[in-house]
Design a protein around this motif. Structure first.
Motif, PDB file in Angstrom:
ATOM      1  N   GLY A   9       0.828  -1.196   0.000  1.00 46.48           N
ATOM      2  CA  GLY A   9       0.000   0.000   0.000  1.00 46.48           C
ATOM      3  C   GLY A   9       0.861   1.242   0.000  1.00 46.48           C
ATOM      4  O   GLY A   9       2.025   1.218   0.375  1.00 46.48           O
ATOM      5  N   GLY A  10       0.266   2.316  -0.442  1.00 42.49           N
ATOM      6  CA  GLY A  10       1.026   3.517  -0.714  1.00 42.49           C
ATOM      7  C   GLY A  10       1.680   4.154   0.482  1.00 42.49           C
ATOM      8  O   GLY A  10       2.658   4.861   0.336  1.00 42.49           O
ATOM      9  N   HIS A  11       1.164   3.953   1.676  1.00 41.35           N
ATOM     10  CA  HIS A  11       1.753   4.648   2.796  1.00 41.35           C
ATOM     11  C   HIS A  11       2.757   3.803   3.545  1.00 41.35           C
ATOM     12  O   HIS A  11       3.182   4.136   4.643  1.00 41.35           O
ATOM     13  N   GLY A  12       3.146   2.691   2.939  1.00 39.38           N
ATOM     14  CA  GLY A  12       4.306   2.005   3.436  1.00 39.38           C
ATOM     15  C   GLY A  12       4.102   1.141   4.652  1.00 39.38           C
ATOM     16  O   GLY A  12       3.023   0.622   4.901  1.00 39.38           O
TER      17      GLY A  12
ATOM     18  N   ALA B 144       7.432  10.225   0.218  1.00 34.93           N
ATOM     19  CA  ALA B 144       7.659   8.776   0.275  1.00 34.93           C
ATOM     20  C   ALA B 144       6.429   8.033  -0.234  1.00 34.93           C
ATOM     21  O   ALA B 144       6.538   7.040  -0.957  1.00 34.93           O
ATOM     22  N   ALA B 145       5.260   8.543   0.127  1.00 34.96           N
ATOM     23  CA  ALA B 145       4.032   7.896  -0.343  1.00 34.96           C
ATOM     24  C   ALA B 145       3.956   7.945  -1.867  1.00 34.96           C
ATOM     25  O   ALA B 145       3.559   6.967  -2.503  1.00 34.96           O
ATOM     26  N   ILE B 146       4.374   9.066  -2.456  1.00 42.10           N
ATOM     27  CA  ILE B 146       4.336   9.171  -3.919  1.00 42.10           C
ATOM     28  C   ILE B 146       5.258   8.121  -4.543  1.00 42.10           C
ATOM     29  O   ILE B 146       4.901   7.458  -5.510  1.00 42.10           O
ATOM     30  N   CYS B 147       6.462   7.972  -3.954  1.00 39.81           N
ATOM     31  CA  CYS B 147       7.386   6.948  -4.478  1.00 39.81           C
ATOM     32  C   CYS B 147       6.736   5.566  -4.430  1.00 39.81           C
ATOM     33  O   CYS B 147       6.898   4.756  -5.336  1.00 39.81           O
ATOM     34  N   ASN B 148       6.035   5.288  -3.356  1.00 39.38           N
ATOM     35  CA  ASN B 148       5.357   3.997  -3.219  1.00 39.38           C
ATOM     36  C   ASN B 148       4.170   3.879  -4.158  1.00 39.38           C
ATOM     37  O   ASN B 148       3.870   2.808  -4.671  1.00 39.38           O
ATOM     38  N   GLN B 149       3.479   4.989  -4.336  1.00 36.72           N
ATOM     39  CA  GLN B 149       2.185   4.932  -5.002  1.00 36.72           C
ATOM     40  C   GLN B 149       2.272   4.976  -6.516  1.00 36.72           C
ATOM     41  O   GLN B 149       1.445   4.377  -7.192  1.00 36.72           O
ATOM     42  N   VAL B 150       3.223   5.732  -7.041  1.00 41.44           N
ATOM     43  CA  VAL B 150       3.262   5.880  -8.493  1.00 41.44           C
ATOM     44  C   VAL B 150       3.366   4.527  -9.196  1.00 41.44           C
ATOM     45  O   VAL B 150       2.637   4.269 -10.151  1.00 41.44           O
TER      46      VAL B 150
ATOM     47  N   GLU C   3       5.972   3.981 -16.017  1.00 40.81           N
ATOM     48  CA  GLU C   3       5.804   4.691 -14.743  1.00 40.81           C
ATOM     49  C   GLU C   3       6.771   5.847 -14.572  1.00 40.81           C
ATOM     50  O   GLU C   3       6.458   6.826 -13.935  1.00 40.81           O
ATOM     51  N   VAL C   6       5.062   8.696 -15.825  1.00 38.11           N
ATOM     52  CA  VAL C   6       4.028   9.144 -14.896  1.00 38.11           C
ATOM     53  C   VAL C   6       4.678   9.880 -13.752  1.00 38.11           C
ATOM     54  O   VAL C   6       4.262  10.960 -13.339  1.00 38.11           O
ATOM     55  N   TYR C   7       5.742   9.285 -13.242  1.00 34.52           N
ATOM     56  CA  TYR C   7       6.392   9.857 -12.074  1.00 34.52           C
ATOM     57  C   TYR C   7       6.943  11.241 -12.391  1.00 34.52           C
ATOM     58  O   TYR C   7       6.725  12.195 -11.650  1.00 34.52           O
ATOM     59  N   LEU C  10       4.342  13.718 -12.638  1.00 30.34           N
ATOM     60  CA  LEU C  10       3.736  14.108 -11.364  1.00 30.34           C
ATOM     61  C   LEU C  10       4.638  15.002 -10.529  1.00 30.34           C
ATOM     62  O   LEU C  10       4.168  15.803  -9.750  1.00 30.34           O
ATOM     63  N   THR C  11       5.926  14.806 -10.661  1.00 29.75           N
ATOM     64  CA  THR C  11       6.802  15.522  -9.731  1.00 29.75           C
ATOM     65  C   THR C  11       7.460  16.746 -10.352  1.00 29.75           C
ATOM     66  O   THR C  11       7.946  17.597  -9.634  1.00 29.75           O
TER      67      THR C  11
END
Lengths: 122, 321, 302
Positions: A9-12, B144-150, C3, C6-7, C10-11
């Motif tokens: 999940g996105g928040h690790g 960090a969430a963006i790194c995980n989520q993308v 990705e 995409v990344y 986004l950034t």
């Protein structure tokens, strides 16, 4: 030490071990709101597109909730909501009979026809 | 023809071998699995667990920043923060929506969260001590969430991938507002600069821990990678985050609390010190400063307002025509 | 779609602002509006009036914000957030207008120069300088009482804003033109809740009625004009609150009756309290929560 962690999940990092204390769970009696599917027309000239779902007690409140959730950045000019239970969908068991017959009708597609390069506006 | 509902799971067919082959072929071709497709039970369970805890994290994640909503020190910051916290509620809802396409029920998932049978990201069990924490959460935690989520925008499960695309687009403002707040504070008073550095000191290591344990200690990762639910290893994403953050810290004028941070000229990566996993372990095992408080607030929102939910249902039943 | 693309998308900064989210077309409600004070209008009166309307919005937004992370169902969490943001937006425009016509009171001497007028006014006035009414200042109570209050407050405000669209002050007129759409939605949303709670379960009916009974006394001082309002109303700039009394009463009665709720006796008109700076203890607590941090760092910018 760290093996009972995971990073799903996105928040690790979240714990996966069962040892996290569990509080007693008093059961709360309530009637859950039905699930609605939401369709938004992004702008004039476009179809309504499925954007997600939400829970609402009735149709009117579902439209409100859809407006508040799915168009809070000017994403839409029109909203449809429909109870998920009221949608009739094709069943995956019938996938082949439902969709196979159109699979060979390549003549319905413009690329089936060879037109010389020098013919304009085709 | 049966009358199944849109995007709700179908029952497994007896001819499972062919279905499994179809599933494997779809994954292998990097196509998306959709809700009514047959899928292995493990795939469904893994997804429900992952999506639910992601959704829970969004909802619990409203609280640390939400604690500053009333006191936000300018009206512009108050509006930004309210919009951001509201987005987190929205993101939780998108994700619960995705979980519901797998046969889960949001109320049931909420109960599991409140009863601590499902988890959320440990990062939200740290308190927000000053307003600089709002900025640092935006910059580092959301970063960090963006790194995980993308990478999850390419998840093999269609509804999850679509929810993540929407979330990533919306979250792009979250990180920027945080960094902008910190830049403004760094140009402000000495007290503000001290607040920013203190917040960076407290949040840097927990942010690195958000990527989870090193790959060799991450038992579930391999299957999730094979299924296309997860796209990158924890260490790769963590390194990517560090490489992004170091120049941002330099531009901001703050010091990251890691004396071992050095640029590996050859590889172009920033090498960082050892992570103290026992600290994270302490927080997630329920000794974090805010665990009980976070859950108690969700429980109160559910229980204190149950009469509202019931009233609306009763009204709908009375007025159904 | 790879990705990394995409990344990066986004950034990295991008010249297309619409890229950041799905929506586009965010408008400045004051674009192209003439901001000079119209002839014959006392700027001090105009500023004082903007404070009345602005403070109501700010205080109600603050009250609604208390529901964030505590609301019934996530759908309502998002709805309350939207309403709060709308009101906050109205407050900022109105306080900025008050500041621009010079009505800053003691706040300007307390706030550092770089703090915008809207924040000087929101964070550096004392309780007796606020012009909000008791209706919006009162505690939230339960969700039922909160929705009844929101219903009443947005009904009054919508009636006022609808008339203000014709104000001789072009800025007020523009703020009102934008606000009526927002307020119509707030009123509608709150009214739907009043119906559902009033005509829901026995418990919700009891709670909704208690909410009505708690909110009702705050109607007393809403419809008596202050001297400022009277002068501005005579000059075609403001709305005399007495002019909206009948409409408000009509709307409230219709909805409460449909919700099977008892309409309490309409309170006798009382002299304005909140509008002239009188206030109960709720206002002090409310302002401490709002202003505490900003006042701890008077020289800071955020």
């Amino acid at each position: 030490m760290s093996t009972d962690l995971t990073a799903e999940g996105g928040h690790g990092a979240v714990p996966t071990g069962p040892e996290v204390p569990t509080a007693p769970s008093p059961s709360v009696s309530r009637r859950d709101w039905p699930l609605y599917e939401v369709f938004v027309r992004g702008k004039r000239g476009l179809n309504h597109v499925h954007v997600g779902s939400l829970h609402a007690p009735d149709d009117e409140m579902a439209v409100h909730a859809a407006r508040d959730l799915y168009t809070r950045r000017n994403e839409g000019v029109s909203i449809w909501v429909v109870r998920a239970a009221d949608i009739t969908a094709s069943s995956p068991d019938e996938k082949d009979p439902m969709f196979a017959p159109s699979g060979d009708k390549v003549y319905r597609h413009p690329t089936f026809y060879d037109i010389p390069e020098n013919v304009p506006h085709m | 023809m049966s009358a199944p509902t849109l995007d709700r799971p179908a029952a497994a067919s007896p001819d499972e071998t062919a279905l499994r082959q179809q599933f494997e072929a779809t994954i292998a071709a990097d196509h998306r699995i959709e809700p009514r497709d047959w899928m292995p039970e493990g795939y469904r369970k893994t997804l429900v667990r992952q999506i639910a805890q992601h959704a829970h994290s969004e909802i619990i994640g409203m609280q640390p920043e939400g604690d500053w909503l009333l006191a936000a020190p300018s009206l512009r910051r108050k509006a930004v923060l309210l919009a951001k916290v509201q987005d987190e509620a929205g993101h939780g809802m998108y994700l619960y929506s995705a979980a519901e396409t797998l046969g889960a029920d949001r109320a049931d998932l909420t109960d599991k969260l409140i009863e601590r049978r499902q988890k959320y990201s440990s990062i939200f069990n740290y308190p927000t001590l000053t307003y600089a924490d709002v900025g640092v959460i935006g910059w580092l935690v959301d970063g960090a969430a963006i790194c995980n989520q993308v990478p999850l925008c390419r998840s093999s499960y269609g509804p999850y991938a679509r929810a993540m695309i929407r979330i990533c687009k919306e979250e792009s403002f979250h990180q920027r507002q945080g960094y902008e707040l910190l830049m403004t504070m760094m140009r402000g008073t000495d007290a503000q600069r001290a607040m920013v550095q203190d917040a960076v000191d407290r949040w840097w290591w927990p942010s690195l821990m958000m990527f989870g344990p090193p790959d060799e200690e991450s038992p579930n990762s391999a299957q999730s990678m094979a299924w296309g639910i997860k796209r990158h290893g924890n260490d790769e994403l963590r390194q990517r985050f560090v490489d992004m953050s170091v120049p941002q810290a330099q531009a901001l004028g703050v010091t990251l609390p890691d004396p071992d941070l050095t640029l590996d000229e050859a590889g172009g990566h920033w090498r960082f010190g050892a992570i103290d996993w026992s600290e994270l372990q302490r927080v997630i095992s329920g000794q974090g400063p805010c665990n009980a408080e976070r859950i108690a607030r969700r429980r109160a929102a559910r229980d204190d307002n149950a009469w509202v939910t019931e009233a609306a249902s009763a009204y709908a039943a009375k007025h159904a025509s | 779609m790879h990705e990394e693309t995409v990344y990066d998308a986004l950034t990295n900064a991008h010249d297309d602002a619409g890229h950041w989210a799905f929506g586009t077309g965010f408008d400045d409600p004051l674009a192209g509006v003439d901001t000079t004070v119209p002839d014959g209008v006392d700027p001090a009166d105009l500023g004082a009036y903007c404070l009345m309307l602005g403070d109501d919005a700010l205080v109600l937004a603050q009250r609604l914000t208390q529901w964030i992370t505590a609301a019934p169902e996530l759908e309502e969490e998002v709805a309350i957030g939207n309403t709060g943001l709308d009101l906050l937006g109205q407050a900022r425009l109105l306080l900025a207008r008050a500041g621009s016509v010079g009505v800053l009171g003691r706040s300007r001497s307390r706030a550092t120069e770089s703090i915008p007028d809207e924040d000087a006014l929101a964070y550096f006035r004392d309780a007796d300088e606020f012009r909000s009414t008791g209706l919006v200042e009162a505690e939230n109570g339960d969700f039922g009482q909160t929705m009844v209050r929101l219903f009443v407050a947005s009904t009054v405000r919508l009636a006022v804003f609808a008339r203000l669209r014709d104000s001789r002050d072009p800025v007020l007129a523009a703020i009102a033109a934008k606000g009526v759409h927002e307020l119509a939605y707030h009123r509608d949303h709150a009214a739907r809740w009043v119906l559902r709670l009033g005509d829901g379960t026995p418990e919700s009916h009891r709670r909704a009625q208690a909410g009505v009974d708690a909110v009702w006394p705050h109607l007393a001082d809403l419809f008596t004009a202050t001297d400022v309002e009277s002068r501005l109303a005579a000059g075609g700039v403001a709305v005399d609150p007495a002019d909206v009394r009948a409409e408000v009463r009509d709307v409230l009665t219709t909805v409460l009756e449909r919700a099977t709720l008892r309409v309490p006796e309409w309170p006798a008109d009382a002299p304005p309290r909140g509008r002239t700076g009188e206030h109960g203890p709720e206002r002090t607590g409310l302002l401490e929560g709002l202003q505490g941090l900003a006042r701890e760092h008077p020289a800071a910018t955020w």
